[in-house]
Scaffold this active site. Structure first.
Site, PDB file in Angstrom:
ATOM      1  N   LYS A   1     -28.122 -15.800  -0.159  1.00 16.10           N
ATOM      2  CA  LYS A   1     -28.279 -16.937   0.759  1.00 16.10           C
ATOM      3  C   LYS A   1     -28.511 -16.427   2.187  1.00 16.10           C
ATOM      4  O   LYS A   1     -29.401 -16.887   2.887  1.00 16.10           O
ATOM      5  CB  LYS A   1     -27.033 -17.816   0.685  1.00 16.10           C
ATOM      6  CG  LYS A   1     -27.068 -19.017   1.583  1.00 16.10           C
ATOM      7  CD  LYS A   1     -25.848 -19.890   1.364  1.00 16.10           C
ATOM      8  CE  LYS A   1     -25.786 -20.974   2.425  1.00 16.10           C
ATOM      9  NZ  LYS A   1     -24.606 -21.830   2.283  1.00 16.10           N
TER      10      LYS A   1
ATOM     11  N   GLU B   1     -23.442  -5.501   0.169  1.00 19.90           N
ATOM     12  CA  GLU B   1     -23.612  -4.943  -1.178  1.00 19.90           C
ATOM     13  C   GLU B   1     -25.020  -5.231  -1.710  1.00 19.90           C
ATOM     14  O   GLU B   1     -25.665  -4.368  -2.313  1.00 19.90           O
ATOM     15  CB  GLU B   1     -22.577  -5.555  -2.139  1.00 19.90           C
ATOM     16  CG  GLU B   1     -21.124  -5.233  -1.810  1.00 19.90           C
ATOM     17  CD  GLU B   1     -20.480  -6.231  -0.855  1.00 19.90           C
ATOM     18  OE1 GLU B   1     -21.215  -6.923  -0.096  1.00 19.90           O
ATOM     19  OE2 GLU B   1     -19.244  -6.322  -0.861  1.00 19.90           O
TER      20      GLU B   1
ATOM     21  N   GLY C   1     -22.714 -20.912  -1.772  1.00 17.87           N
ATOM     22  CA  GLY C   1     -23.024 -19.834  -2.718  1.00 17.87           C
ATOM     23  C   GLY C   1     -22.522 -20.114  -4.124  1.00 17.87           C
ATOM     24  O   GLY C   1     -23.241 -19.948  -5.114  1.00 17.87           O
ATOM     25  N   ARG C   2     -21.275 -20.573  -4.245  1.00 16.19           N
ATOM     26  CA  ARG C   2     -20.702 -20.776  -5.581  1.00 16.19           C
ATOM     27  C   ARG C   2     -21.233 -22.025  -6.267  1.00 16.19           C
ATOM     28  O   ARG C   2     -20.915 -22.290  -7.416  1.00 16.19           O
ATOM     29  CB  ARG C   2     -19.172 -20.807  -5.484  1.00 16.19           C
ATOM     30  CG  ARG C   2     -18.606 -21.746  -4.439  1.00 16.19           C
ATOM     31  CD  ARG C   2     -17.161 -21.379  -4.120  1.00 16.19           C
ATOM     32  NE  ARG C   2     -16.578 -22.162  -3.037  1.00 16.19           N
ATOM     33  CZ  ARG C   2     -16.686 -21.869  -1.750  1.00 16.19           C
ATOM     34  NH1 ARG C   2     -17.405 -20.822  -1.370  1.00 16.19           N
ATOM     35  NH2 ARG C   2     -16.090 -22.606  -0.829  1.00 16.19           N
TER      36      ARG C   2
ATOM     37  N   GLU D   1     -12.299 -19.668  -4.404  1.00 20.22           N
ATOM     38  CA  GLU D   1     -12.968 -19.560  -3.101  1.00 20.22           C
ATOM     39  C   GLU D   1     -13.035 -20.939  -2.440  1.00 20.22           C
ATOM     40  O   GLU D   1     -13.128 -21.050  -1.223  1.00 20.22           O
ATOM     41  CB  GLU D   1     -14.376 -18.950  -3.239  1.00 20.22           C
ATOM     42  CG  GLU D   1     -14.864 -18.304  -1.950  1.00 20.22           C
ATOM     43  CD  GLU D   1     -16.209 -17.599  -2.062  1.00 20.22           C
ATOM     44  OE1 GLU D   1     -17.209 -18.256  -2.378  1.00 20.22           O
ATOM     45  OE2 GLU D   1     -16.261 -16.378  -1.813  1.00 20.22           O
TER      46      GLU D   1
ATOM     47  N   HIS E   1      -4.868 -11.669 -28.313  1.00 24.42           N
ATOM     48  CA  HIS E   1      -4.282 -10.359 -28.617  1.00 24.42           C
ATOM     49  C   HIS E   1      -4.016  -9.583 -27.346  1.00 24.42           C
ATOM     50  O   HIS E   1      -3.853  -8.369 -27.372  1.00 24.42           O
ATOM     51  CB  HIS E   1      -5.219  -9.597 -29.557  1.00 24.42           C
ATOM     52  CG  HIS E   1      -5.442 -10.339 -30.840  1.00 24.42           C
ATOM     53  ND1 HIS E   1      -4.599 -10.211 -31.928  1.00 24.42           N
ATOM     54  CD2 HIS E   1      -6.367 -11.276 -31.181  1.00 24.42           C
ATOM     55  CE1 HIS E   1      -5.030 -11.006 -32.898  1.00 24.42           C
ATOM     56  NE2 HIS E   1      -6.089 -11.671 -32.466  1.00 24.42           N
TER      57      HIS E   1
ATOM     58  N   LYS F   1     -14.563  -7.939   5.186  1.00 25.17           N
ATOM     59  CA  LYS F   1     -15.950  -7.503   5.434  1.00 25.17           C
ATOM     60  C   LYS F   1     -16.053  -6.813   6.787  1.00 25.17           C
ATOM     61  O   LYS F   1     -16.651  -5.754   6.929  1.00 25.17           O
ATOM     62  CB  LYS F   1     -16.889  -8.714   5.458  1.00 25.17           C
ATOM     63  CG  LYS F   1     -17.266  -9.283   4.112  1.00 25.17           C
ATOM     64  CD  LYS F   1     -18.339 -10.359   4.315  1.00 25.17           C
ATOM     65  CE  LYS F   1     -18.442 -11.287   3.149  1.00 25.17           C
ATOM     66  NZ  LYS F   1     -19.313 -12.435   3.359  1.00 25.17           N
TER      67      LYS F   1
HETATM   68  O1  F6P Z   1     -18.331 -13.138   0.620  1.00 24.03           O
HETATM   69  C1  F6P Z   1     -18.351 -14.320  -0.091  1.00 24.03           C
HETATM   70  C2  F6P Z   1     -19.725 -14.891  -0.159  1.00 24.03           C
HETATM   71  O2  F6P Z   1     -20.111 -15.399   1.069  1.00 24.03           O
HETATM   72  C3  F6P Z   1     -19.821 -15.959  -1.237  1.00 24.03           C
HETATM   73  O3  F6P Z   1     -19.423 -17.192  -0.817  1.00 24.03           O
HETATM   74  C4  F6P Z   1     -21.249 -15.862  -1.613  1.00 24.03           C
HETATM   75  O4  F6P Z   1     -21.493 -16.467  -2.852  1.00 24.03           O
HETATM   76  C5  F6P Z   1     -21.452 -14.369  -1.622  1.00 24.03           C
HETATM   77  O5  F6P Z   1     -20.671 -13.912  -0.544  1.00 24.03           O
HETATM   78  C6  F6P Z   1     -22.854 -13.885  -1.517  1.00 24.03           C
HETATM   79  O6  F6P Z   1     -23.472 -14.301  -0.329  1.00 24.03           O
HETATM   80  P1  F6P Z   1     -25.036 -14.228  -0.156  1.00 24.03           P
HETATM   81  O7  F6P Z   1     -25.670 -15.091  -1.167  1.00 24.03           O
HETATM   82  O8  F6P Z   1     -25.296 -14.689   1.249  1.00 24.03           O
HETATM   83  O9  F6P Z   1     -25.468 -12.788  -0.335  1.00 24.03           O
END
Ligand code: F6P
Length: 530
Positions: free
Chosen positions: A208, A214, A268-269, A354, A384, A493
């Site tokens: 987004k 990462e 995002g979620r 979240e 199990h 972060k």
């Molecule tokens: O760090 C959490 C977050 O902001 C989530 O809410 C989101 O889904 C994820 O990181 C990834 O963010 P992006 O789509 O901006 O890379």
């Protein structure tokens, strides 16, 4: 506006009194006293059957919970979401993932503008892009058709699409492979890349913000890998992106025809319904994706229009609140008895924790009422592993059992469902007896909800996911939380960013002795200076 304290509300106080009265009543007795309990506390919605009769509730409980929902203006909150109001106050944003699955002609407004034109145009572009890849009309830089898709993202840009892709594996084209990369540990991306033909690979960078460390790290590795094999010019034919940050995607080298927008009103979620679902759409086809949206849309209509006491997301939300606030459950377990749904607990962990893992109300006041710890795993494997604690641990943990009634192999379905029904029964009934040794006693009286899909299809999957989204939203409304921000992920972060120079040798200053000690241990092995 100050939010009235929950425990001063008459409905809350009535629930507290009711909880004390119900404390000594066992679920066994509730079933014995009422032969119609299943009919009374189950709910069929098209191909989805929800049985909530095994929860520690009575008609009175449900009535009081609905009073609480009304006292917390759940109807107004629901209407505000569908009307595109800025219900995400800390980020001053609307929350309109429901527009993404609005397949009707109905306008959906944000700040006085109907967003549906943009949503539809993007849907059409996505579907044309996905279909051209699937047909082979779109080729890579050497003229080969694309046969491998690698989704690079994290959080909602990873968990949602990965779960959906896995759940819909039966709908995927056999000659298209789909892999997901999220972890900045090179071990993951190296493993994925090792099996791939670069000339037939498309990377979908899903972010987004297009700034997530990462994702940018992994996208950089993928680009270097591709350029090494096919040259700089190949990037345009082997990368697509989804983002609100179109400039950053362009700066990365992805041509605008391969960049698909999303909007700040999609969290995002809650984003798998948007262009973030592109990898799924390529693997399964645009028609399958449309059915997935249709299932969610049907749940949206139900949620938006049904009265609170006949509203499945509301019912499940209020039962969750009953457990969390009145029966002392701080956790809930998600237990899918279908291999294809095994990643559901991971997706729901983000959707729920979240969203509602917060200690501050929308007016800034501190609260102790918020969402549960969500954990889980596929049945019957989990039986199990951690079910011991569910059956005999001291803390009551309500469980959601989820299964599809039709599957490819009847014998395996028989075994799975027998296990799932039996677990719910065992949790509810327990086992006691004067002749039993203490360690053989099961207290029972442990709540569970069972969700049965007639069959696992794109449609029912869409329904199921939207059901949980709305459930979490309703709980946030009742608790007075903003379910749509996630400030709790920011501090870590920031600190990681500021620590990075120290890990490459810059002197570390002003950190606590533990952090400094850990950095020094790393540098010692790495061969840098501590
Ligand atoms: O760090 C959490 C977050 O902001 C989530 O809410 C989101 O889904 C994820 O990181 C990834 O963010 P992006 O789509 O901006 O890379």
């Amino acid at each position: 506006m100050t939010i009235a304290s929950l425990n001063t509300l008459p409905a809350w106080q009535a629930l507290e009194t009711h909880a004390i009265a119900l404390r000594e009543t066992h679920l066994r007795a509730l079933f014995a006293d009422d032969p119609d309990r299943f009919a009374r506390f189950s709910f069929a919605l098209g191909p989805l059957l929800a049985d909530y009769s095994k929860n520690r509730v009575t008609t009175e409980t449900m009535g009081l919970l609905m009073e609480l929902a009304r006292a917390r203006n759940v109807e107004a909150g629901r209407a505000a979401m569908f009307a595109g109001e800025h219900i995400n106050g800390t980020e001053d944003r609307a929350v309109l993932h429901v527009a993404l699955r609005n397949r009707a002609t109905r306008p959906m407004m944000v700040d006085g503008v109907d967003v549906m034109a943009d949503v539809r145009t993007t849907r059409e572009r996505l579907s044309a892009f996905a279909e051209s890849l699937r047909s082979g009309a779109w080729t890579g830089a050497t003229g080969k058709p694309i046969r491998h898709i690698v989704n690079i993202g994290i959080g909602g840009s990873h968990l949602g699409p990965m779960f959906v892709a896995d759940a819909l594996k039966d709908f995927q084209r056999a000659d298209l492979s789909l892999a997901f990369v999220s972890n900045p540990d090179r071990a993951q991306i190296d493993e994925v890349l090792a099996g791939l033909d670069p000339a037939a690979t498309l990377f979908v960078v899903a972010s987004k913000t297009f700034t997530t460390a990462e994702t940018m790290f992994n996208a950089g590795i993928a680009r270097t890998w591709l350029v090494d094999k096919l040259g700089q010019g190949a990037v345009a034919k082997h990368f697509a992106a989804i983002s609100t940050n179109l400039d950053a995607a362009a700066a990365f080298g992805i041509p605008k025809d391969n960049v698909f927008p999303m909007w700040d009103w999609v969290g995002g979620r809650y984003s798998v319904w948007s262009a973030i679902g592109l990898s799924v759409m390529i693997a399964c086809g645009a028609d399958v994706f449309d059915q997935f949206l249709a299932g969610a849309e049907s749940m949206d209509r139900h949620f938006e229009t049904a009265t609170l006491d006949q509203n499945l997301p509301v019912i499940l939300a209020m039962i969750g609140i009953w457990h969390a606030d009145f029966l002392g459950s701080t956790a809930m377990a998600v237990l899918p008895y279908d291999h294809r749904l095994r990643l559901l607990p991971f997706h729901l962990q983000q959707v729920d924790m979240e969203s509602n893992g917060k200690g501050v109300l929308t007016d800034g006041a501190v609260t102790s009422h918020s969402g549960p710890i969500v954990f889980g795993g596929g049945g019957s494997d989990s039986q199990h592993s951690f079910y011991q604690l569910l059956h005999q641990g001291p803390l009551p943990i309500p469980c959601d059992f989820i299964a599809a009634l039709k599957g490819t192999d009847e014998a395996s379905r028989d075994l799975l469902l027998a296990n799932m029904f039996a677990q719910a029964e065992a949790l509810m009934m327990g086992r006691s007896g004067a002749d039993l040794a203490p360690h053989r006693i099961f207290p029972g009286n442990r709540s569970s909800t069972t969700l049965l899909l007639e069959e696992l299809t794109p449609y029912t999957l869409g329904m199921l996911m939207a059901l949980y989204e709305h459930k979490v939203f309703v709980q946030g409304l009742v608790w007075g939380l903003n379910s749509f921000d996630q400030w709790g992920v920011e501090l870590g972060k920031e600190l990681a960013k500021s620590l990075q120079p120290a890990l490459v040798g810059t002197e570390l200053k002003g950190r606590d002795s533990s952090t400094a000690g850990l950095v020094a241990a790393y540098l010692k092995i790495k061969g840098g200076t501590a």
